[in-house]
Design an enzyme around this catalytic site. Structure first.
Site, PDB file in Angstrom:
ATOM      1  N   SER A  39       0.826  -1.200   0.000  1.00  0.00           N
ATOM      2  CA  SER A  39       0.000   0.000   0.000  1.00  0.00           C
ATOM      3  C   SER A  39       0.870   1.265   0.000  1.00  0.00           C
ATOM      4  O   SER A  39       1.735   1.417  -0.847  1.00  0.00           O
ATOM      5  CB  SER A  39      -0.951  -0.035   1.200  1.00  0.00           C
ATOM      6  OG  SER A  39      -1.945   0.933   1.093  1.00  0.00           O
ATOM      7  N   ASP A  71      -9.411  -2.820  -6.945  1.00  0.00           N
ATOM      8  CA  ASP A  71      -8.917  -2.050  -5.802  1.00  0.00           C
ATOM      9  C   ASP A  71      -9.477  -0.631  -5.852  1.00  0.00           C
ATOM     10  O   ASP A  71      -9.261   0.105  -6.810  1.00  0.00           O
ATOM     11  CB  ASP A  71      -7.384  -2.011  -5.839  1.00  0.00           C
ATOM     12  CG  ASP A  71      -6.788  -1.557  -4.513  1.00  0.00           C
ATOM     13  OD1 ASP A  71      -7.433  -0.766  -3.801  1.00  0.00           O
ATOM     14  OD2 ASP A  71      -5.663  -1.983  -4.197  1.00  0.00           O
ATOM     15  N   HIS A 113      -8.194  -4.517  -1.358  1.00  0.00           N
ATOM     16  CA  HIS A 113      -7.018  -3.888  -0.767  1.00  0.00           C
ATOM     17  C   HIS A 113      -6.820  -4.292   0.690  1.00  0.00           C
ATOM     18  O   HIS A 113      -5.688  -4.435   1.145  1.00  0.00           O
ATOM     19  CB  HIS A 113      -7.161  -2.368  -0.866  1.00  0.00           C
ATOM     20  CG  HIS A 113      -5.905  -1.624  -0.565  1.00  0.00           C
ATOM     21  ND1 HIS A 113      -4.981  -1.311  -1.528  1.00  0.00           N
ATOM     22  CD2 HIS A 113      -5.400  -1.147   0.592  1.00  0.00           C
ATOM     23  CE1 HIS A 113      -3.962  -0.665  -0.977  1.00  0.00           C
ATOM     24  NE2 HIS A 113      -4.199  -0.544   0.308  1.00  0.00           N
TER      25      HIS A 113
END
Length: 689
Positions: A520, A606, A652
């Site tokens: 991330s 995502d 995610h």
């Protein structure tokens, strides 16, 4: 605060988690209100719910900042006509599809070379998983004599004194028609007539709330889509937040009596703030918590009078965050105001976690300590006796062959940056061992150091694991985060460089045996280091990485852009900010040079990190590596592997054990192949780099 704590300091830590509001600060006293007093008039966002129609209420000054809308128009840039914008959008979508198709084809061609290694790693991880999750169980929720819990998608009810062997199944998620979902949250009404659960699939961040009417034959009372948090304010009154485009800004109240109705109670108008709900442990108040990345505000709903308007605890003050608890007619406030305290943990421990659903009336606190290579150990602390007891809940193997080292790296500005290192005590010649470095450094969030089976496997196989607690994270308090966000982002990069350099100087591996892992927002620093200091690494694995900061922060239509301006800045309004982001943004700084090999896992759906940015990053990175290789056509010139694995499923934030297992196994198979010289010296026949 992630604490360093010894037994002596534990009492202070646990008691310090709550302290009375009257001691909040004599220099900056809280604007605590009497729960039934009137609120000073000003047009705002609280809606009354006691009548049949919602009426606008009032709120104190400074409670809500106006929503800010940013224009994409800049000096020297023409605003496209609607027709040209539509044409541009179609072209962009076509480019995205072509890039995705190209990367999927590339992965299908490359993946067979990792198949055998991936299978071996999966088998080993499954073995460790079964070993260390033996007898593990989900949280128990106790109401008087009744205990509720969830196992394998089923909700059970047991008697506290009767043991769970006689527990009965109330219902299962398959009964509800959600076989592909998992239970994320459970809340039971005070009279135990209703149960609210949230169900979520791996492919979406939005959950569905289902309210069950309990009894001999539980039935579905109501289904509410797109819900984030929910709490019972009374026996038949449920408050919940609605989620849309990753944002929660509306709070609703719904009732289940013969006069069933749903009303809007609260609306947050500042796009930087996210709203969630919490019920105090004594169930006296429901709190409406509105938080940005740096600031918070809490409103109280009196559970004895759930239809009355919420009361403000403390108006939002920039840079001040707080959380509210209640006990015996006093509010206890945990706040970021003042200097943080530090407590020592045992040398091996890196994570401190209070147990879920504790009994608020008990004088004993239960918590767990763990590390990436140490499974959770349960402890009980008695406030009355000031006594700490280790609880042997399950029989798991004791980790004895792992050594933990703490280092401090001196960054560019002389700041000392902590590093936690794990390695096998039996490993010889550590400078020849493979090293896996971990980094995050964003949002004031600590680097994830919870127990993972794959980390233990790597230790057993002779790897060194290093965790770099760089600025931007939360390991050393709010100032540590502030020193690594907005115009200080480069400090995090300098910290990471200093950490890896020190590790090599101290004899922990060497560049050609070193890999970097990030996920991330950690992809920003990892990708930036890849551009500035590629010679420090041999390989890099990234999961859903944020690598196109500038373009993403220029697009205000994306769900998180405005909310995250407190972390990255606003390049649309501030040219200086635009230039600063451009100076470190991974995508913007790719150039022809000798890059390490890179493996990226991304998700097609995502919502947090746009796939388009990752696709373009991979294409640009691969081209730069090939350009460099063609310009320096030396005999045996090494070309890095730049691989993108786009998952059609998964999201995610959440993934099942099986899905996570496949991802981890692929990452480790890639690293083993890239570092083959040091991981499998007997089978190695050529130089790595």
């Amino acid at each position: 605060m992630r604490a360093r704590m010894c037994c002596g300091g534990l009492r202070n830590l646990l008691q310090g988690l709550s302290f009375s509001a009257k001691y909040y600060s004599k220099h900056n006293p809280p604007q605590t209100v009497c729960l039934f007093s009137k609120i000073a008039p000003k047009k705002c966002h609280i809606l009354g719910c006691s009548k049949s129609t919602c009426t606008h209420r009032t709120a104190p000054p400074g409670s809500i900042l106006p929503c800010r809308f940013f224009s994409c128009k800049q000096e020297g840039i023409k605003v496209l006509s609607k027709k040209k914008q539509n044409t541009s959008m179609v072209t962009s979508e076509l480019l995205h599809k072509n890039l995705l198709k190209s990367e999927q084809k590339n992965w299908n061609n490359i993946s067979p070379r990792y198949k055998t290694m991936t299978k071996r790693i999966k088998e080993k991880l499954e073995e460790l998983h079964n070993m260390y999750t033996l007898n593990s169980r989900s949280p128990r929720i106790r109401f008087g004599e009744n205990v509720y819990f969830e196992e394998n998608g089923c909700i059970f009810l047991a008697k506290a004194d009767d043991g769970e062997g006689n527990a009965k199944i109330l219902f299962s998620i398959e009964d509800l028609g959600f076989s592909d979902a998992f239970i994320q949250r459970i809340r039971i009404s005070p009279d135990q007539r209703y149960m609210a659960i949230s169900l979520k699939s791996e492919n979406s961040e939005e959950a569905t709330c289902i309210i069950m009417k309990l009894g001999n034959l539980p039935v579905v009372e109501k289904v509410i889509p797109s819900v984030f948090s929910f709490e019972w304010a009374a026996n038949d009154v449920l408050y919940y937040t609605a989620q849309k485009n990753l944002k929660c800004q509306n709070v609703f109240m719904t009732t289940f009596t013969y006069q069933k109705h749903t009303k809007l109670v609260y609306t947050e108008q500042d796009a930087r703030f996210f709203v969630d709900l919490y019920c105090t442990k004594d169930r006296r108040f429901l709190t409406i918590n509105s938080n940005s990345k740096t600031t918070s505000e809490v409103w109280l709903v009196d559970c004895r009078h759930p239809f009355e308007s919420p009361a403000l605890v403390q108006a939002r003050t920039t840079g001040l965050m707080y959380h509210v608890e209640h006990r015996k007619d006093q509010l206890y406030i945990l706040t970021t105001y003042g200097e943080p305290a530090e407590y020592k943990l045992p040398t091996w421990a890196c994570e401190f976690e209070l147990e879920s659903h504790p009994e608020h009336t008990t004088s004993t606190c239960y918590f767990q300590l763990s590390s990436p290579v140490h499974p959770p150990k349960r402890f009980a602390y008695s406030f009355k006796e000031n006594n700490l007891i280790e609880q042997a809940v399950q029989e798991v193997p004791i980790i004895t062959n792992c050594h933990t080292t703490r280092l401090l790296a001196k960054s560019k500005d002389e700041t000392l940056v902590p590093i936690t290192v794990f390695h096998n005590k039996n490993s010889k010649e550590l400078h020849r061992r493979p090293l896996l470095v971990h980094v995050y450094g964003a949002y004031g969030i600590d680097l994830n150091m919870s127990f993972k089976e794959e980390k233990l496997m790597l230790i057993e196989e002779g790897w060194i694991l290093a965790y770099c607690h760089v600025r931007g994270g939360g390991e050393q308090g709010l100032s540590w985060h502030r020193d690594g966000c907005q115009y200080n982002k480069l400090k995090g990069l300098h910290d990471l460089r200093a950490c890896i350099t020190l590790l090599h100087q101290e004899g922990f591996s060497q560049p050609k045996h070193t890999a970097l892992a990030a996920a991330s927002a950690g992809g920003v620093l990892a990708g930036a280091l890849c551009n500035t200091d590629p010679a420090l690494l041999r390989a890099m694995v990234l999961q859903a990485p944020f690598v196109d900061v500038l373009n993403t922060m220029m697009k205000t239509h994306l769900p998180l852009t405005i909310e995250e301006q407190e972390e990255w800045g606003n390049p649309l309004e501030d040219e200086k900010c635009m230039k600063y982001i451009k100076s470190y943004c991974p995508y913007q700084n790719i150039k022809p040079q000798c890059y390490p090999s890179v493996f990226i896992t991304a998700y097609e759906n995502d919502e947090r990190v746009p796939l388009t940015g990752i696709l373009q990053y991979v294409q640009k990175l691969r081209k730069a590596a090939l350009d460099h290789a063609s310009r320096t056509s030396k005999k045996g010139n090494w070309i890095p592997n730049i691989i993108l694995d786009v998952q059609a499923n998964g999201s995610h934030c959440d993934s099942s054990w099986e899905h996570s297992l496949n991802e981890v196994a692929r990452h480790l198979a890639f690293l083993n192949r890239e570092l083959e010289e040091v991981c499998h010296p007997k089978h190695h026949s050529k130089s790595c780099k």
